[in-house]
Structures are given as structure tokens and as C-alpha cells.
Write an enzyme that holds these catalytic residues in place. Structure first.
Site, PDB file in Angstrom:
ATOM      1  N   ARG A 156       0.822  -1.211   0.000  1.00  0.00           N
ATOM      2  CA  ARG A 156       0.000   0.000   0.000  1.00  0.00           C
ATOM      3  C   ARG A 156       0.860   1.266   0.000  1.00  0.00           C
ATOM      4  O   ARG A 156       0.498   2.268  -0.617  1.00  0.00           O
ATOM      5  CB  ARG A 156      -0.944   0.001   1.206  1.00  0.00           C
ATOM      6  CG  ARG A 156      -2.166  -0.888   1.003  1.00  0.00           C
ATOM      7  CD  ARG A 156      -3.142  -0.786   2.145  1.00  0.00           C
ATOM      8  NE  ARG A 156      -4.418  -1.398   1.793  1.00  0.00           N
ATOM      9  CZ  ARG A 156      -5.430  -1.555   2.640  1.00  0.00           C
ATOM     10  NH1 ARG A 156      -5.314  -1.135   3.891  1.00  0.00           N
ATOM     11  NH2 ARG A 156      -6.553  -2.114   2.243  1.00  0.00           N
TER      12      ARG A 156
ATOM     13  N   LYS B 134     -19.355 -18.030   2.949  1.00  0.00           N
ATOM     14  CA  LYS B 134     -20.761 -17.891   3.318  1.00  0.00           C
ATOM     15  C   LYS B 134     -21.531 -16.970   2.387  1.00  0.00           C
ATOM     16  O   LYS B 134     -21.055 -15.902   2.020  1.00  0.00           O
ATOM     17  CB  LYS B 134     -20.873 -17.354   4.749  1.00  0.00           C
ATOM     18  CG  LYS B 134     -20.316 -18.302   5.804  1.00  0.00           C
ATOM     19  CD  LYS B 134     -20.501 -17.725   7.206  1.00  0.00           C
ATOM     20  CE  LYS B 134     -20.002 -18.685   8.267  1.00  0.00           C
ATOM     21  NZ  LYS B 134     -20.193 -18.141   9.636  1.00  0.00           N
TER      22      LYS B 134
ATOM     23  N   GLY C  44      -9.027  -9.596   0.066  1.00  0.00           N
ATOM     24  CA  GLY C  44      -7.834 -10.174   0.669  1.00  0.00           C
ATOM     25  C   GLY C  44      -7.589 -11.625   0.297  1.00  0.00           C
ATOM     26  O   GLY C  44      -6.488 -11.999  -0.118  1.00  0.00           O
TER      27      GLY C  44
ATOM     28  N   GLY D 206     -12.803  -3.622   1.707  1.00  0.00           N
ATOM     29  CA  GLY D 206     -14.193  -3.224   1.920  1.00  0.00           C
ATOM     30  C   GLY D 206     -14.741  -2.328   0.832  1.00  0.00           C
ATOM     31  O   GLY D 206     -15.893  -2.473   0.419  1.00  0.00           O
TER      32      GLY D 206
END
Length: 406
Positions: free
Chosen positions: A38, A198, A355, A378
Site C-alpha cells: 500500500r 458464506k 484479501g 471493503g
């Protein structure tokens, strides 16, 4: 895609430029930075501004401190930034107030200053107008180069864009242009490959994608929920049985929107969740009651490869199996390498993020060959879900302050 101004539109010579980047990098228990990706991605924008004679003031958050916390200080990152940038980077141990204002005023043309962690002040996450005003006093222009924080309406990611002339940095620009190629103005057919454990964590994502893509490949543990909803016995596999009706609703929505759902047709089953566990491929009509599905089977791998062959654009988030355990990484790795090969050949635009996705693509040595790999986490997921991103929306000319002076 939100219209936005880039560095090409900014006159920065001799002007103080606030640059919001994301230096929220991982550290080990001793406080040593373990991955500088980053930081490296932020340096082209900072370097370009400095080369053009700007007085560069760098803003970033780090961690989730509650007030000042030496363990969350950005101070150790200044020499790392300087090393990558190839020029000195000064540091101020506050982000607003006399210390920060004095350090900003002392900058010369082409010099770079890193300010302390923005989250040391409660006004950052509250997007407090007084804190925004205090930040704005430090600079004349604002550049947002932190797409990974663009889903947060914080003072340094959104508030500043409403009070200073605002521009997208090069990393932000590249990310937005890549994402536009992924879903907003894509080459068709568009195929999305969505994996992970999930359905519940990616429900909004799935519901949005079936309205936008031509085909949706579902893998990982979430595929088991879809199979269960269709009456397939999945043994002891991870599956959210209470979400079977939801899976059926997504299948029905896909049918209405002309989106083909591609589910596994066979599976690699093991009896222990561990690397190297005894395993065997089974058709879906023969999954053992005491077995766990840990990867897609060889026939499913071929189906995924065929879907990638049919695609002009691929959007990828999540692994197809328990990729962290060999040999249950095989389906993910083969799909990644095939997508990389198609991209290298100019036949595919491939956009990936998240990720686990990056870890899987690294394992397949495929990252460098994808058109774009987002480190945004996110923000990337919320974009896939179709949600507006405050830090991006604030860069729109419509959100600009009344007098830009740019």
C-alpha cells in the site's frame, strides 16, 4: 462512474496539497512492517506532485486507535516512504493544530511532509466540520488517492473534498478506471466469479451482480448453500441451511435478468479439514454423508475454464475452495492461471479484489497478469454490491466547493 478531476487538471506548482493515501499496512508483533504494497502504491502520486513543485502534505489513518496510541503512530512509516520515494519525507506528530500548521508552513516546493495518524482525533471518523476545517487550513488543494478508504465518509476521505478543490490521485484514478471496465462500461460477455465461505457475507453482492453480469460462477462454501437449496446432499460440508430460500431467490432473480448461474457439477471431498487430507472427487449425486466438500472437482474446473473462455470481462472475488490448504487450492489456482493466460493474450479484461482473492492469485503467480487487482478490501466489495462510495462521490464536480481556485 462518477465524473472526477485528476492530477492532469490541477495546477500544483508552489501550492500546499493535502494528499489522502492509505498507509494502513500490516505489522508483526515487534512493530515491523511486513508488507509495503500500500505504501508503494501511494508513492507515484506523491512523487509526481513533488516533481511538479507541490508542497505535499500526506494524510493517512492507521489501525483503530481510541485517541493517541504510540503503537498506531505513522512515525515509523516516514523513512519507509522516503526510501521508496527516493526523497526525504518529514514527519509532524499531529495532524491539526499548531504543530501541523507550523510544519506545513515550513514546506518548500517539492518537499513532502507526513502527518500523524488522522484517527488520533475523534473528529476524523465523525467527519466533524470543525476537524475538516482544521485540516483544510493546512492546504490549498486536496487529492484523494485512497480508494481503499473511499467507502468511509470521514473527514480526510470525504469532508475535505467539499471545502477544497478536489482531485483523484493516480492510484484512485487507475482503480476507478479499472472498475468501470469491470462492471460499468464493460466489454461483454461479463462473467463474475464469486467464492468464499458464506452466502450471508456476500448476499448484497450476489443480488447486485445477477442484474449486471451475463454469467455468475459461484464457488467455495457458499456454493454448497446453493446446491443444498437445489436438493443436493452435501454431507458435512459448510453450508448455511437457513439461507437455502435466499439462494433460491437469487437463482430466480438471475433467471429473470438473463444471468446464467454456474455451480459445481462435482466436488473434491475430504474427511479431515487439513492440508494433505485424504480426498476424492465425487459427482454431486454421491457426496458421502461423512465427507466435506473442500474444492470444486475436475469437471467443475473445466466448466469454470469454459466460462472464462466465453468472457470478455471477468470480475473475481473469493476462492473456489479451501485454497489455504493443499491440495484443495487446485480449482482456484487453475482458474486463476487460465484467466491470467487469457488476459496476457489480450482476450480478457480481468479485475479482481479482496484479501483472500489476492492471496489466492499470489499463490497461482497470477497477480501480475490480471488487468487490475484491487487491494481495497471493503471499498471493492461495496462497489461490487452497487453501493455509492462517499470518498468517490465527493470527487464529483457537483460536490465541489463554490470557489475552487484550481
Amino acid at each position: 462512474m462518477t465524473a472526477f478531476r485528476t492530477l492532469d487538471d490541477a495546477d500544483v506548482q508552489g501550492r500546499r496539497v493535502l494528499v489522502r493515501v492509505d498507509l494502513n499496512v500490516p505489522k508483526d508483533d515487534d512493530g515491523n512492517v511486513t508488507d509495503t504494497t500500500r505504501i508503494a502504491r501511494a508513492m507515484p502520486t506523491i512523487g509526481e506532485l513533488a516533481d511538479r513543485g507541490a508542497r505535499v502534505i500526506v494524510l493517512s489513518h492507521f489501525g483503530r486507535p481510541k485517541g493517541r496510541d504510540p503503537k498506531e503512530s505513522l512515525s515509523p512509516l516516514a523513512p519507509i516512504c522516503a526510501d521508496i520515494l527516493g526523497r526525504p519525507v518529514a514527519f509532524a506528530d499531529d495532524v491539526v493544530g499548531e504543530v501541523a500548521e507550523h510544519a506545513a508552513a515550513a514546506l518548500g516546493d517539492g518537499e513532502v511532509l507526513l502527518l500523524e495518524n488522522t484517527r488520533f482525533h475523534a473528529g476524523e471518523e465523525k467527519n466533524d466540520p470543525d476537524f475538516v476545517a482544521a485540516l483544510a487550513r493546512l492546504g490549498e488543494l486536496y487529492v484523494n488517492d485512497a480508494f481503499s478508504a473511499a467507502h468511509r465518509a470521514h473527514a480526510s476521505t470525504e469532508g475535505l473534498a467539499h471545502v477544497l478543490p478536489a482531485f483523484a490521485g493516480r492510484t484512485m484514478q487507475a482503480e476507478l478506471e479499472a472498475l468501470a471496465k469491470g462492471l460499468e462500461t464493460p466489454r461483454r460477455p461479463v462473467v463474475a466469479l464469486i467464492g468464499g465461505a458464506k452466502v450471508s457475507t456476500k448476499l448484497a453482492l450476489l443480488e447486485n451482480l445477477v442484474t449486471k453480469v451475463d454469467a455468475l460462477v459461484v464457488g467455495g462454501g457458499m456454493a454448497n448453500t446453493f446446491l443444498l437449496a437445489q436438493g443436493v446432499a452435501v454431507g458435512k460440508s459448510l453450508a448455511e441451511r437457513d439461507l437455502a430460500p435466499t439462494a433460491l431467490r437469487i437463482l430466480e432473480a438471475a433467471d429473470r435478468h438473463g444471468c446464467t448461474i454456474i455451480l459445481p457439477v462435482d466436488a473434491v471431498v475430504a474427511w479431515d479439514f487439513k492440508a494433505g487430507a485424504e480426498n476424492r472427487a465425487y459427482g454431486l449425486d454421491a457426496i458421502p454423508e461423512d465427507g466435506m466438500i473442500l474444492d470444486i472437482g475436475p469437471q467443475s474446473v473445466e466448466r469454470v475454464r469454459a466460462a472464462i473462455d466465453d468472457a470478455a470481462t471477468l470480475v473475481w472475488n473469493g476462492p473456489l475452495g479451501a485454497f489455504e490448504l493443499e491440495p484443495f487450492d487446485r480449482g482456484t489456482v487453475e482458474a486463476a492461471r487460465h484467466a491470467a493466460q487469457r488476459t496476457r493474450g489480450g482476450k480478457l479484461v480481468s479485475v479482481a479484489g479482496g484479501g483472500d482473492t489476492i492471496a489466492a492469485l499470489n499463490k497461482a503467480d497470477a497477480v501480475a497478469d490480471f488487468t487490475y487487482v484491487s487491494t481495497a478490501g471493503g471499498a471493492f466489495l461495496e462497489w461490487l454490491e452497487g453501493k455509492p462510495l462517499p470518498g468517490v462521490a465527493a470527487l464529483s464536480p457537483a460536490a465541489a466547493p463554490a470557489t475552487t481556485g484550481a
